[in-house]
Enzyme design. Structure first.
Site, short mmCIF file in Angstrom:
data_model
loop_
_atom_site.label_atom_id
_atom_site.label_comp_id
_atom_site.label_asym_id
_atom_site.label_seq_id
_atom_site.Cartn_x
_atom_site.Cartn_y
_atom_site.Cartn_z
N ASP A 1 0.80 -1.22 0.00
CA ASP A 1 0.00 0.00 0.00
C ASP A 1 0.83 1.27 0.00
OD1 ASP A 1 -2.88 0.08 0.14
OD2 ASP A 1 -2.61 -1.45 1.68
N ASN B 1 -10.08 -4.68 -6.22
CA ASN B 1 -9.41 -3.58 -6.92
C ASN B 1 -10.06 -3.21 -8.25
OD1 ASN B 1 -6.07 -4.47 -5.72
ND2 ASN B 1 -7.45 -2.88 -4.98
N SER C 1 -7.65 -6.82 4.70
CA SER C 1 -8.17 -6.59 3.35
C SER C 1 -8.26 -7.86 2.51
CB SER C 1 -7.35 -5.52 2.62
OG SER C 1 -7.39 -4.31 3.32
C1 FPP Z 1 -2.37 -0.45 -3.21
O1 FPP Z 1 -1.89 0.83 -2.87
C2 FPP Z 1 -1.57 -0.98 -4.31
C3 FPP Z 1 -2.08 -1.67 -5.38
C4 FPP Z 1 -3.51 -1.97 -5.54
C5 FPP Z 1 -1.20 -2.10 -6.47
C6 FPP Z 1 0.03 -2.78 -6.02
C7 FPP Z 1 0.86 -3.10 -7.19
C8 FPP Z 1 2.20 -2.89 -7.26
C9 FPP Z 1 3.00 -2.38 -6.14
C10 FPP Z 1 2.94 -3.26 -8.46
C11 FPP Z 1 2.84 -4.73 -8.69
C12 FPP Z 1 3.80 -5.23 -9.60
C13 FPP Z 1 3.60 -6.28 -10.42
C14 FPP Z 1 4.75 -6.84 -11.10
C15 FPP Z 1 2.29 -6.88 -10.70
P1 FPP Z 1 -2.59 2.16 -3.33
O2 FPP Z 1 -2.08 2.57 -4.61
O3 FPP Z 1 -4.05 1.97 -3.22
O4 FPP Z 1 -2.07 3.21 -2.33
P2 FPP Z 1 -2.86 4.40 -1.66
O5 FPP Z 1 -3.55 3.74 -0.51
O6 FPP Z 1 -1.79 5.34 -1.30
O7 FPP Z 1 -3.83 4.99 -2.65
#
Ligand code: FPP
Length: 227
Positions: free
Chosen positions: A2, A50, A181
Protein backbone atom coordinates in the site's frame (compact mmCIF):
# COMPACT_ATOMS: atom_id res chain seq x y z
CA UNK A 1 1.93 -3.10 -1.01
CA UNK A 2 0.00 0.00 0.00
CA UNK A 3 0.82 3.62 -0.42
CA UNK A 4 1.62 3.95 -4.12
CA UNK A 5 -1.17 6.47 -4.67
CA UNK A 6 -0.18 8.60 -1.68
CA UNK A 7 3.49 8.48 -2.64
CA UNK A 8 2.59 9.87 -6.07
CA UNK A 9 0.18 12.48 -4.72
CA UNK A 10 2.85 13.89 -2.41
CA UNK A 11 4.98 14.46 -5.48
CA UNK A 12 2.12 15.94 -7.52
CA UNK A 13 2.33 12.95 -9.85
CA UNK A 14 -0.53 10.81 -11.18
CA UNK A 15 -1.36 7.77 -8.99
CA UNK A 16 -0.04 5.40 -11.65
CA UNK A 17 3.46 6.88 -11.23
CA UNK A 18 3.33 5.42 -7.72
CA UNK A 19 2.39 2.00 -9.09
CA UNK A 20 5.27 2.17 -11.57
CA UNK A 21 7.69 3.00 -8.78
CA UNK A 22 6.01 0.25 -6.73
CA UNK A 23 6.86 -2.23 -9.46
CA UNK A 24 10.54 -1.24 -9.29
CA UNK A 25 10.43 -1.81 -5.52
CA UNK A 26 8.98 -5.28 -6.14
CA UNK A 27 12.17 -6.09 -8.07
CA UNK A 28 14.41 -4.77 -5.27
CA UNK A 29 12.50 -6.60 -2.52
CA UNK A 30 12.30 -9.84 -4.51
CA UNK A 31 16.08 -9.90 -4.92
CA UNK A 32 16.73 -9.07 -1.28
CA UNK A 33 14.21 -11.62 0.02
CA UNK A 34 15.85 -14.28 -2.13
CA UNK A 35 19.32 -13.27 -0.88
CA UNK A 36 18.12 -13.46 2.72
CA UNK A 37 16.88 -17.02 2.22
CA UNK A 38 13.13 -16.36 2.23
CA UNK A 39 11.49 -19.44 0.71
CA UNK A 40 8.19 -17.93 -0.43
CA UNK A 41 7.42 -14.27 -1.09
CA UNK A 42 3.74 -13.70 -1.78
CA UNK A 43 2.84 -10.27 -3.14
CA UNK A 44 -0.73 -8.99 -3.13
CA UNK A 45 -0.62 -7.21 -6.48
CA UNK A 46 -4.33 -7.03 -7.36
CA UNK A 47 -7.32 -7.95 -5.22
CA UNK A 48 -10.80 -9.04 -6.29
CA UNK A 49 -11.94 -5.64 -4.92
CA UNK A 50 -9.41 -3.58 -6.92
CA UNK A 51 -11.71 -3.72 -9.97
CA UNK A 52 -13.65 -0.90 -8.24
CA UNK A 53 -10.87 1.56 -9.12
CA UNK A 54 -11.12 3.91 -12.15
CA UNK A 55 -10.75 1.91 -15.37
CA UNK A 56 -7.64 3.88 -16.37
CA UNK A 57 -5.89 2.82 -13.15
CA UNK A 58 -7.05 -0.81 -13.53
CA UNK A 59 -5.72 -0.84 -17.11
CA UNK A 60 -2.36 0.48 -15.92
CA UNK A 61 -2.15 -2.12 -13.16
CA UNK A 62 -2.96 -4.86 -15.70
CA UNK A 63 -0.03 -3.75 -17.86
CA UNK A 64 2.45 -3.88 -14.97
CA UNK A 65 2.99 -7.66 -15.04
CA UNK A 66 3.81 -7.38 -18.77
CA UNK A 67 6.44 -4.73 -18.04
CA UNK A 68 7.70 -6.57 -14.94
CA UNK A 69 8.11 -10.02 -16.45
CA UNK A 70 9.22 -8.58 -19.80
CA UNK A 71 12.25 -7.03 -18.12
CA UNK A 72 12.84 -9.18 -15.04
CA UNK A 73 12.53 -12.85 -16.03
CA UNK A 74 16.26 -13.17 -16.95
CA UNK A 75 17.18 -11.93 -13.44
CA UNK A 76 14.67 -14.31 -11.89
CA UNK A 77 16.20 -17.21 -13.79
CA UNK A 78 19.71 -16.14 -12.81
CA UNK A 79 18.66 -16.06 -9.15
CA UNK A 80 16.90 -19.43 -9.40
CA UNK A 81 13.56 -17.80 -8.43
CA UNK A 82 10.36 -19.54 -9.43
CA UNK A 83 7.22 -17.56 -10.30
CA UNK A 84 3.81 -18.81 -9.26
CA UNK A 85 0.43 -17.14 -9.29
CA UNK A 86 -2.78 -17.44 -7.34
CA UNK A 87 -6.18 -15.89 -8.05
CA UNK A 88 -8.52 -15.98 -11.00
CA UNK A 89 -6.16 -14.98 -13.79
CA UNK A 90 -8.72 -15.94 -16.44
CA UNK A 91 -10.42 -12.57 -15.81
CA UNK A 92 -7.24 -10.61 -16.65
CA UNK A 93 -6.63 -9.18 -20.14
CA UNK A 94 -5.29 -11.80 -22.55
CA UNK A 95 -1.83 -10.20 -22.91
CA UNK A 96 -1.48 -10.01 -19.12
CA UNK A 97 -2.46 -13.68 -18.80
CA UNK A 98 0.15 -14.59 -21.39
CA UNK A 99 2.94 -12.68 -19.65
CA UNK A 100 2.13 -14.36 -16.35
CA UNK A 101 1.79 -17.83 -17.88
CA UNK A 102 5.10 -17.41 -19.75
CA UNK A 103 6.91 -16.29 -16.58
CA UNK A 104 5.54 -19.28 -14.65
CA UNK A 105 6.64 -21.64 -17.45
CA UNK A 106 10.06 -20.03 -17.96
CA UNK A 107 10.92 -20.28 -14.27
CA UNK A 108 9.22 -23.61 -13.53
CA UNK A 109 12.50 -25.50 -13.21
CA UNK A 110 13.97 -23.05 -10.69
CA UNK A 111 14.41 -24.44 -7.21
CA UNK A 112 15.04 -21.32 -5.10
CA UNK A 113 12.57 -18.81 -3.67
CA UNK A 114 8.99 -18.94 -4.91
CA UNK A 115 7.73 -15.51 -5.98
CA UNK A 116 3.99 -15.94 -5.62
CA UNK A 117 1.80 -13.23 -7.14
CA UNK A 118 -1.73 -12.82 -5.86
CA UNK A 119 -3.52 -11.47 -8.92
CA UNK A 120 -7.28 -11.02 -8.92
CA UNK A 121 -7.08 -12.81 -5.59
CA UNK A 122 -9.48 -12.56 -2.65
CA UNK A 123 -9.43 -14.64 0.53
CA UNK A 124 -13.21 -14.99 0.69
CA UNK A 125 -13.40 -16.03 -2.96
CA UNK A 126 -10.71 -18.61 -2.31
CA UNK A 127 -12.62 -20.06 0.66
CA UNK A 128 -15.90 -20.18 -1.29
CA UNK A 129 -14.15 -21.97 -4.15
CA UNK A 130 -12.71 -24.51 -1.71
CA UNK A 131 -16.14 -25.09 -0.17
CA UNK A 132 -17.66 -25.60 -3.64
CA UNK A 133 -14.97 -28.05 -4.60
CA UNK A 134 -15.34 -30.04 -1.36
CA UNK A 135 -19.15 -30.04 -1.72
CA UNK A 136 -18.78 -31.45 -5.24
CA UNK A 137 -16.45 -34.18 -3.96
CA UNK A 138 -18.99 -35.07 -1.28
CA UNK A 139 -21.93 -35.13 -3.70
CA UNK A 140 -19.81 -37.23 -6.09
CA UNK A 141 -19.21 -39.67 -3.21
CA UNK A 142 -15.40 -39.24 -3.43
CA UNK A 143 -15.47 -37.88 0.11
CA UNK A 144 -17.59 -38.25 3.23
CA UNK A 145 -18.21 -35.17 5.45
CA UNK A 146 -16.32 -36.78 8.36
CA UNK A 147 -13.15 -36.69 6.25
CA UNK A 148 -13.24 -32.90 6.08
CA UNK A 149 -10.59 -31.50 8.40
CA UNK A 150 -8.17 -28.54 8.36
CA UNK A 151 -5.62 -30.45 6.27
CA UNK A 152 -8.15 -31.45 3.62
CA UNK A 153 -9.62 -27.95 3.58
CA UNK A 154 -6.17 -26.40 3.03
CA UNK A 155 -5.57 -28.81 0.15
CA UNK A 156 -8.49 -27.19 -1.66
CA UNK A 157 -7.10 -23.66 -1.31
CA UNK A 158 -5.02 -21.88 -3.95
CA UNK A 159 -1.95 -22.05 -1.71
CA UNK A 160 -1.94 -25.85 -1.96
CA UNK A 161 0.74 -25.42 -4.63
CA UNK A 162 3.06 -24.08 -1.92
CA UNK A 163 2.87 -27.33 0.04
CA UNK A 164 4.20 -27.06 3.60
CA UNK A 165 4.95 -23.37 3.02
CA UNK A 166 1.31 -22.41 2.42
CA UNK A 167 0.91 -20.50 5.70
CA UNK A 168 3.06 -17.35 5.86
CA UNK A 169 5.25 -16.81 8.90
CA UNK A 170 5.27 -13.05 8.43
CA UNK A 171 2.78 -10.64 6.91
CA UNK A 172 4.01 -7.12 6.17
CA UNK A 173 1.63 -4.27 5.38
CA UNK A 174 2.95 -0.87 4.39
CA UNK A 175 1.68 2.72 4.55
CA UNK A 176 0.19 2.68 8.05
CA UNK A 177 -2.88 0.61 7.13
CA UNK A 178 -3.60 -1.95 9.82
CA UNK A 179 -6.09 -4.39 8.34
CA UNK A 180 -6.06 -7.62 6.36
CA UNK A 181 -8.17 -6.59 3.35
CA UNK A 182 -9.18 -10.10 2.31
CA UNK A 183 -5.63 -11.49 2.14
CA UNK A 184 -4.97 -15.20 2.83
CA UNK A 185 -7.73 -15.29 5.45
CA UNK A 186 -7.32 -18.98 6.27
CA UNK A 187 -3.55 -19.12 5.99
CA UNK A 188 -2.67 -16.21 8.33
CA UNK A 189 -4.22 -17.83 11.42
CA UNK A 190 -0.80 -17.80 13.15
CA UNK A 191 1.18 -15.38 10.99
CA UNK A 192 3.12 -12.61 12.69
CA UNK A 193 2.07 -9.16 11.46
CA UNK A 194 4.34 -6.19 10.93
CA UNK A 195 2.76 -2.86 10.07
CA UNK A 196 5.02 -0.09 8.88
CA UNK A 197 4.21 3.54 8.06
CA UNK A 198 6.59 3.44 5.09
CA UNK A 199 4.79 3.82 1.77
CA UNK A 200 5.45 0.89 -0.55
CA UNK A 201 7.45 2.96 -3.10
CA UNK A 202 9.82 3.94 -0.25
CA UNK A 203 10.20 0.36 1.01
CA UNK A 204 13.67 -1.08 0.42
CA UNK A 205 16.19 -3.75 1.45
CA UNK A 206 16.78 -2.20 4.88
CA UNK A 207 13.03 -1.97 5.56
CA UNK A 208 12.66 -5.66 4.70
CA UNK A 209 15.48 -6.53 7.08
CA UNK A 210 13.87 -4.40 9.81
CA UNK A 211 10.56 -6.25 9.38
CA UNK A 212 12.32 -9.62 9.54
CA UNK A 213 14.22 -8.53 12.64
CA UNK A 214 10.91 -7.62 14.32
CA UNK A 215 9.60 -11.06 13.34
CA UNK A 216 12.66 -12.73 14.86
CA UNK A 217 11.91 -11.11 18.24
CA UNK A 218 8.38 -12.51 18.36
CA UNK A 219 7.58 -15.36 20.71
CA UNK A 220 5.53 -17.81 18.65
CA UNK A 221 3.54 -20.26 20.73
CA UNK A 222 0.80 -21.29 18.29
CA UNK A 223 -1.69 -21.40 21.16
CA UNK A 224 0.61 -23.48 23.35
CA UNK A 225 2.88 -22.36 26.16
CA UNK A 226 6.57 -21.52 26.16
CA UNK A 227 8.82 -24.56 26.45
C1 FPP B 1 -2.37 -0.45 -3.21
O1 FPP B 1 -1.89 0.83 -2.87
C2 FPP B 1 -1.57 -0.98 -4.31
C3 FPP B 1 -2.08 -1.67 -5.38
C4 FPP B 1 -3.51 -1.97 -5.54
C5 FPP B 1 -1.20 -2.10 -6.47
C6 FPP B 1 0.03 -2.78 -6.02
C7 FPP B 1 0.86 -3.10 -7.19
C8 FPP B 1 2.20 -2.89 -7.26
C9 FPP B 1 3.00 -2.38 -6.14
C10 FPP B 1 2.94 -3.26 -8.46
C11 FPP B 1 2.84 -4.73 -8.69
C12 FPP B 1 3.80 -5.23 -9.60
C13 FPP B 1 3.60 -6.28 -10.42
C14 FPP B 1 4.75 -6.84 -11.10
C15 FPP B 1 2.29 -6.88 -10.70
P1 FPP B 1 -2.59 2.16 -3.33
O2 FPP B 1 -2.08 2.57 -4.61
O3 FPP B 1 -4.05 1.97 -3.22
O4 FPP B 1 -2.07 3.21 -2.33
P2 FPP B 1 -2.86 4.40 -1.66
O5 FPP B 1 -3.55 3.74 -0.51
O6 FPP B 1 -1.79 5.34 -1.30
O7 FPP B 1 -3.83 4.99 -2.65
Amino acid sequence: MDGNGRWAKRRHLPRVAGHKRGMDVVKIVTQEASNLGVRVLTLYAFSTENWKRPSSEVSFLMKLPIDFFGTFVPDLIEQNIRVQVMGDVTKLPKDTQKSVRDAVAQTSRNTGMILNFALNYGGRDEIIQAVQSIAEQVSGKQLIPEQIDAKLFAKNLMTNQLGELADPDLLIRTSGEERISNFLLWQIAYSEMVFTDTLWPDFDEQELKNCIQQFQKRDRRFGGIKK
